[in-house]
Design a protein around this motif. Structure first.
Motif, PDB file in Angstrom:
ATOM      1  N   LEU A  36       2.127  46.848 -41.665  1.00 56.54           N
ATOM      2  CA  LEU A  36       0.972  45.946 -41.654  1.00 56.54           C
ATOM      3  C   LEU A  36       0.430  45.747 -40.245  1.00 56.54           C
ATOM      4  CD1 LEU A  36       2.135  43.215 -44.209  1.00 56.54           C
ATOM      5  CD2 LEU A  36       0.307  44.898 -44.526  1.00 56.54           C
ATOM      6  N   ALA A  37       1.299  45.893 -39.246  1.00 58.34           N
ATOM      7  CA  ALA A  37       0.866  45.698 -37.859  1.00 58.34           C
ATOM      8  C   ALA A  37      -0.104  46.789 -37.407  1.00 58.34           C
ATOM      9  CB  ALA A  37       2.077  45.661 -36.940  1.00 58.34           C
ATOM     10  N   VAL A  38      -0.182  47.881 -38.148  1.00 57.27           N
ATOM     11  CA  VAL A  38      -1.109  48.954 -37.801  1.00 57.27           C
ATOM     12  C   VAL A  38      -2.559  48.522 -38.037  1.00 57.27           C
ATOM     13  CG1 VAL A  38      -1.841  51.297 -38.437  1.00 57.27           C
ATOM     14  CG2 VAL A  38       0.598  50.755 -38.261  1.00 57.27           C
ATOM     15  N   ILE A  39      -2.774  47.605 -38.958  1.00 54.28           N
ATOM     16  CA  ILE A  39      -4.145  47.202 -39.326  1.00 54.28           C
ATOM     17  C   ILE A  39      -4.907  46.609 -38.135  1.00 54.28           C
ATOM     18  CG2 ILE A  39      -5.518  45.690 -40.810  1.00 54.28           C
ATOM     19  CD1 ILE A  39      -3.312  45.992 -42.940  1.00 54.28           C
ATOM     20  N   PRO A  40      -4.396  45.580 -37.446  1.00 54.17           N
ATOM     21  CA  PRO A  40      -5.151  45.055 -36.291  1.00 54.17           C
ATOM     22  C   PRO A  40      -5.293  46.061 -35.159  1.00 54.17           C
ATOM     23  CG  PRO A  40      -2.983  44.015 -36.437  1.00 54.17           C
ATOM     24  CD  PRO A  40      -3.187  44.779 -37.699  1.00 54.17           C
ATOM     25  N   LEU A  96      -7.496  52.566 -24.747  1.00 52.65           N
ATOM     26  CA  LEU A  96      -6.188  53.165 -24.488  1.00 52.65           C
ATOM     27  C   LEU A  96      -5.058  52.242 -24.922  1.00 52.65           C
ATOM     28  CD1 LEU A  96      -6.772  54.807 -20.967  1.00 52.65           C
ATOM     29  CD2 LEU A  96      -6.577  55.956 -23.184  1.00 52.65           C
ATOM     30  N   CYS A  97      -5.298  50.944 -24.801  1.00 56.41           N
ATOM     31  CA  CYS A  97      -4.288  49.958 -25.183  1.00 56.41           C
ATOM     32  C   CYS A  97      -3.943  50.053 -26.666  1.00 56.41           C
ATOM     33  CB  CYS A  97      -4.813  48.566 -24.845  1.00 56.41           C
ATOM     34  SG  CYS A  97      -3.735  47.221 -25.308  1.00 56.41           S
ATOM     35  N   GLY A 155       5.498  46.510 -26.878  1.00 54.35           N
ATOM     36  CA  GLY A 155       5.531  45.610 -25.731  1.00 54.35           C
ATOM     37  C   GLY A 155       4.551  46.017 -24.651  1.00 54.35           C
ATOM     38  N   ILE A 156       4.440  47.328 -24.408  1.00 51.48           N
ATOM     39  CA  ILE A 156       3.460  47.826 -23.442  1.00 51.48           C
ATOM     40  C   ILE A 156       2.051  47.439 -23.876  1.00 51.48           C
ATOM     41  CG2 ILE A 156       2.364  49.932 -22.563  1.00 51.48           C
ATOM     42  CD1 ILE A 156       5.112  51.203 -22.431  1.00 51.48           C
ATOM     43  N   ALA A 157       1.761  47.620 -25.159  1.00 55.38           N
ATOM     44  CA  ALA A 157       0.433  47.292 -25.677  1.00 55.38           C
ATOM     45  C   ALA A 157       0.125  45.808 -25.517  1.00 55.38           C
ATOM     46  CB  ALA A 157       0.337  47.695 -27.150  1.00 55.38           C
ATOM     47  N   LEU A 214      -0.771  51.204 -31.924  1.00 56.47           N
ATOM     48  CA  LEU A 214      -0.701  51.914 -33.206  1.00 56.47           C
ATOM     49  C   LEU A 214       0.637  52.638 -33.383  1.00 56.47           C
ATOM     50  CD1 LEU A 214      -4.258  53.516 -33.480  1.00 56.47           C
ATOM     51  CD2 LEU A 214      -3.174  52.134 -35.260  1.00 56.47           C
ATOM     52  N   ILE A 215       1.036  53.357 -32.350  1.00 53.79           N
ATOM     53  CA  ILE A 215       2.232  54.199 -32.456  1.00 53.79           C
ATOM     54  C   ILE A 215       3.500  53.356 -32.550  1.00 53.79           C
ATOM     55  CG2 ILE A 215       3.619  55.962 -31.296  1.00 53.79           C
ATOM     56  CD1 ILE A 215       1.035  57.030 -30.053  1.00 53.79           C
ATOM     57  N   GLY A 216       3.566  52.252 -31.810  1.00 54.79           N
ATOM     58  CA  GLY A 216       4.769  51.424 -31.787  1.00 54.79           C
ATOM     59  C   GLY A 216       5.209  50.939 -33.164  1.00 54.79           C
ATOM     60  N   PRO A 217       4.333  50.251 -33.923  1.00 49.54           N
ATOM     61  CA  PRO A 217       4.732  49.797 -35.257  1.00 49.54           C
ATOM     62  C   PRO A 217       5.073  50.940 -36.212  1.00 49.54           C
ATOM     63  CG  PRO A 217       2.784  48.619 -34.527  1.00 49.54           C
ATOM     64  CD  PRO A 217       3.020  49.725 -33.546  1.00 49.54           C
TER      65      PRO A 217
END
Length: 359
Positions: A90-94, A2-3, A31-33, A8-11
């Protein structure tokens, strides 16, 4: 799992933002993630790791954080600031890697046991740790629904919960984030004009120190690494306080600042960085382990914000030398606290650690 959704959505929201509100929403979800993962990841690792290498695997969490920070800093060097949307994409990758990876991971055997699902817990323990897995799982009993939050600070659980919170108070008030925030200015005094390169140097030192900790943690033990780490941090803070404050050292202030900053980061990375998050799940009883980790991480983030918001104001009012002296004193107090109160947990099952905590 869930985290990874807000991760994913934030970036993606930030990368495609056409207004300030969308950018803020994206950063809020990120930040929540980060807040969720900072508590859940070390907890999960501690509960799925075999006793003999629990420390090594736990320190990998901090190592990957350091590698991720370094990678982000290098992206900042390589990608022009005008291409900030690319950086967010790029932050979506991790985040995607986390989601896919967790799909193949089992539920923690300690969690299953705490919920009264002993047979499932033993099956997962055998899968993870071999035929001796159920023995490592210990004899923990199921928690009673709805009682964990109410009993978190009861006499039965209070010692471990407060110890975990204190460890993160000391970690933050030893000045780690102030050093990171101020590193660009410090490196400029040493003749390094590029703030991005200075930050990358700090990140690389952090990775090096955490690699050293990963190799030492099962041999030297958590307590020794923590104590040595805080003593090293106190020494580096004292060196930098002297370099900035003593007129006789004014000509060497840049060199002292450079050496002190890198020495401090290295000292932090071998103990206070990786061990603090690792030891909190170890010293807390099964029934409140998740909530205890959450309490420790809330303490971490509250102190992080307090230091970040007040550091420059304190420097303006008291001077950098006095502020570094304060951080050095906090590091010395932390070393004394760890030496006198924190149990050694290396090579021990959760039941053995709890026996030590109950003495």
């Amino acid at each position: 799992m869930l985290c990874s959704v807000p991760m994913l959505i934030g970036p993606l929201l930030s990368a495609n933002a056409t207004s300030l509100n969308l950018m803020v929403a994206g950063r809020f979800l990120s930040g929540i993630a980060i807040g969720l993962s900072s508590a859940l990841v070390p907890l999960y690792i501690s509960e799925v790791s075999p006793t003999s290498i629990r420390g090594t695997l736990g320190s990998l969490n901090q190592l990957m954080i350091c590698v991720g920070i370094l990678a982000a800093l290098l992206v900042n060097v390589a990608v022009p600031a005008a291409d900030w949307r690319t950086m967010f994409n790029l932050a979506v990758i991790p985040a995607g890697a986390l989601l896919l990876g967790m799909m193949g991971c089992p539920e923690s055997p300690a969690y299953l046991q705490a919920k009264g699902r002993r047979q499932e817990a033993e099956a997962v323990a055998t899968r993870l740790w071999g035929s001796g897995g159920p023995a490592q799982l210990g004899t923990g009993t199921a928690s009673k629904g709805g009682t964990e939050s109410a009993s978190l600070f009861s006499p039965t659980y209070r010692k471990g919960v407060l110890m975990g919170c204190f460890l993160f108070v000391f970690q933050q008030f030893s000045g780690i984030n102030a050093i990171v925030y101020f590193s660009s200015s410090v490196f400029k005094q040493a003749g390094i004009a590029s703030g991005a390169l200075a930050s990358a140097a700090v990140g690389a030192t952090n990775v090096l120190g955490t690699l050293i900790a990963t190799g030492l943690i099962e041999g030297a033990g958590r307590k020794q690494l923590l104590t040595t780490s805080y003593l090293g941090m106190a020494s580096c803070m004292a060196l930098m306080a002297a370099g900035f404050g003593l007129p006789a050292l004014a000509g060497l202030s840049g060199t002292i600042a450079l050496a002190g900053t890198l020495g401090y980061i290295l000292s932090f990375a071998i103990g206070a960085g990786p061990v603090s998050g690792l030891i909190v799940p170890e010293i807390n009883k099964e029934a409140v382990r998740g909530n205890a980790m959450s309490a420790a991480m809330v303490t971490h983030w509250v102190c992080n914000v307090a230091i970040g918001q007040n550091f420059m104001a304190a420097v303006d009012q008291y001077g950098i030398s006095a502020v570094y002296g304060f951080f050095g004193l906090c590091s010395l107090i932390a070393a004394g606290y760890v030496s006198g109160n924190v149990p050694e947990t290396k090579g021990k099952t959760f039941d053995q650690i709890q026996a030590d905590m109950d003495r």
